[in-house]
Design a protein around this motif. Structure first.
Motif, mmCIF file in Angstrom:
data_model
loop_
_atom_site.group_PDB
_atom_site.id
_atom_site.type_symbol
_atom_site.label_atom_id
_atom_site.label_comp_id
_atom_site.label_asym_id
_atom_site.label_seq_id
_atom_site.Cartn_x
_atom_site.Cartn_y
_atom_site.Cartn_z
ATOM 1 N N UNK A 1 23.709 39.690 25.367
ATOM 2 C CA UNK A 1 22.371 39.627 25.953
ATOM 3 C C UNK A 1 22.053 40.849 26.801
ATOM 4 N N UNK A 2 22.963 41.837 26.768
ATOM 5 C CA UNK A 2 22.700 43.078 27.471
ATOM 6 C C UNK A 2 23.386 43.238 28.805
ATOM 7 N N UNK A 3 24.200 42.266 29.222
ATOM 8 C CA UNK A 3 24.920 42.370 30.491
ATOM 9 C C UNK A 3 26.209 43.169 30.302
ATOM 10 N N UNK A 4 26.646 43.811 31.357
ATOM 11 C CA UNK A 4 27.934 44.500 31.330
ATOM 12 C C UNK A 4 28.729 44.109 32.585
ATOM 13 N N UNK A 5 30.037 44.142 32.449
ATOM 14 C CA UNK A 5 30.913 43.775 33.554
ATOM 15 C C UNK A 5 30.835 44.825 34.659
ATOM 16 N N UNK A 6 30.634 44.364 35.888
ATOM 17 C CA UNK A 6 30.570 45.273 37.029
ATOM 18 C C UNK A 6 31.720 45.071 38.000
ATOM 19 N N UNK A 7 32.210 43.833 38.127
ATOM 20 C CA UNK A 7 33.281 43.590 39.081
ATOM 21 C C UNK A 7 33.923 42.231 38.804
ATOM 22 N N UNK A 8 35.248 42.164 38.946
ATOM 23 C CA UNK A 8 35.944 40.880 38.901
ATOM 24 C C UNK A 8 36.197 40.450 40.338
ATOM 25 N N UNK A 9 35.721 39.283 40.685
ATOM 26 C CA UNK A 9 35.753 38.814 42.061
ATOM 27 C C UNK A 9 36.740 37.653 42.193
ATOM 28 N N UNK A 10 37.728 37.810 43.052
ATOM 29 C CA UNK A 10 38.711 36.754 43.270
ATOM 30 C C UNK A 10 38.366 35.977 44.539
ATOM 31 N N UNK A 11 38.286 34.660 44.395
ATOM 32 C CA UNK A 11 38.126 33.771 45.542
ATOM 33 C C UNK A 11 39.451 33.034 45.708
ATOM 34 N N UNK A 12 40.132 33.276 46.796
ATOM 35 C CA UNK A 12 41.478 32.724 46.974
ATOM 36 C C UNK A 12 41.566 31.876 48.222
ATOM 37 N N UNK A 13 42.188 30.711 48.058
ATOM 38 C CA UNK A 13 42.505 29.821 49.178
ATOM 39 C C UNK A 13 43.978 29.458 49.055
ATOM 40 N N UNK A 14 44.833 30.210 49.756
ATOM 41 C CA UNK A 14 46.262 30.002 49.628
ATOM 42 C C UNK A 14 46.740 30.338 48.229
ATOM 43 N N UNK A 15 47.396 29.378 47.585
ATOM 44 C CA UNK A 15 47.914 29.599 46.236
ATOM 45 C C UNK A 15 46.861 29.379 45.164
ATOM 46 N N UNK A 16 45.730 28.785 45.527
ATOM 47 C CA UNK A 16 44.680 28.472 44.555
ATOM 48 C C UNK A 16 43.614 29.553 44.560
ATOM 49 N N UNK A 17 43.332 30.077 43.389
ATOM 50 C CA UNK A 17 42.334 31.139 43.280
ATOM 51 C C UNK A 17 41.392 30.845 42.123
ATOM 52 N N UNK A 18 40.206 31.363 42.257
ATOM 53 C CA UNK A 18 39.204 31.256 41.199
ATOM 54 C C UNK A 18 38.637 32.647 40.967
ATOM 55 N N UNK A 19 38.553 33.055 39.719
ATOM 56 C CA UNK A 19 37.987 34.354 39.373
ATOM 57 C C UNK A 19 36.529 34.174 38.955
#
Length: 232
Positions: free
Chosen positions: A203-221
């Motif tokens: 759809x025309x989007x391009x990757x600009x940044x991978x963002x990590x949200x981390x709380x201790x051992x648990x993380x979400x990208x």
């Protein structure tokens, strides 16, 4: 199947919420930020209702429906196939209007009433929510370089039964065509690398940044993507 994308109305809200809850049930960010053992679906529904009512006046909130025969349209409710919510671009140097401030305050107040009614946030891990908001602010500060602001895709959800039928593309085009006409960039965050990133790239989007949200051992990208305006 002919599909139309139209602005969200109050009558559409229950169906829109059902689509959102179904689509995000297995979303990595949703699983990270909510405690499944404490999740309250009705509390979440009431929170989304407040958000939808706010969005009707303050966002680009659309629903996708199957086009019906005019003779049966008034007799049979039209199922919601997909939902999208975009925030319009706002120049960072431009102060928030009193109207916008009041609308945001009203939304916060309604969410406070939900907290009181349900004696909590329905399983929302507030510490993780604020971790995400901080990472999001950092990512946008690093990525957003257009002083006019960005069209921000806040929600896009397609009913499981309607996936693969072009519903998501139509929901995106309802805003990206407008962005192209205005020469404005678009922005989104996805917590699914596969298959979402490849779909958004088409759809025309391009990757600009991978963002990590981390709380201790648990993380979400989360995957931050930008779309530059296209000219015909």
């Amino acid at each position: 199947m002919a599909i139309q994308v139209v602005p969200l109305t109050e009558a559409d809200i229950p169906g829109a919420i059902e689509v959102i809850q179904q689509a995000f049930a297995d979303d990595p960010y949703f699983k990270w930020v909510f405690d499944a053992s404490k999740f309250n679906k009705q509390r979440n529904s009431d929170s989304l209702t407040a958000r939808c009512n706010w969005g009707i006046k303050n966002a680009l909130f659309h629903v996708a429906k199957e086009t019906q025969d005019p003779d049966t349209q008034s007799q049979t409710p039209t199922p919601i196939l997909g939902v999208s919510c975009w925030l319009a671009p706002h120049p960072p140097t431009q102060p928030e209007s009193w109207y916008s401030w009041f609308q945001s305050w009203t939304l916060s107040f309604n969410q406070l009433l939900n907290n009181i009614r349900y004696l909590g946030r329905g399983g929302l891990r507030t510490n993780r929510y604020w971790i995400w908001k901080q990472r999001q602010a950092e990512a946008q500060a690093a990525i957003w370089d257009d002083p006019r602001g960005y069209y921000f895709c806040n929600i896009v959800a397609v009913s499981p039964e309607a996936q693969g039928k072009g519903v998501g593309r139509l929901l995106f085009e309802a805003v990206t065509k407008r962005a192209d006409e205005e020469g404005v960039k678009c922005y989104l965050e996805s917590s699914k690398s596969v298959p979402n990133v490849a779909i958004y790239e088409k759809m025309g989007f391009h990757m600009s940044k991978e963002m990590e949200c981390r709380d201790g051992a648990d993380a979400c990208m989360l995957y931050c993507m930008v779309r530059d305006p296209r000219s015909e």
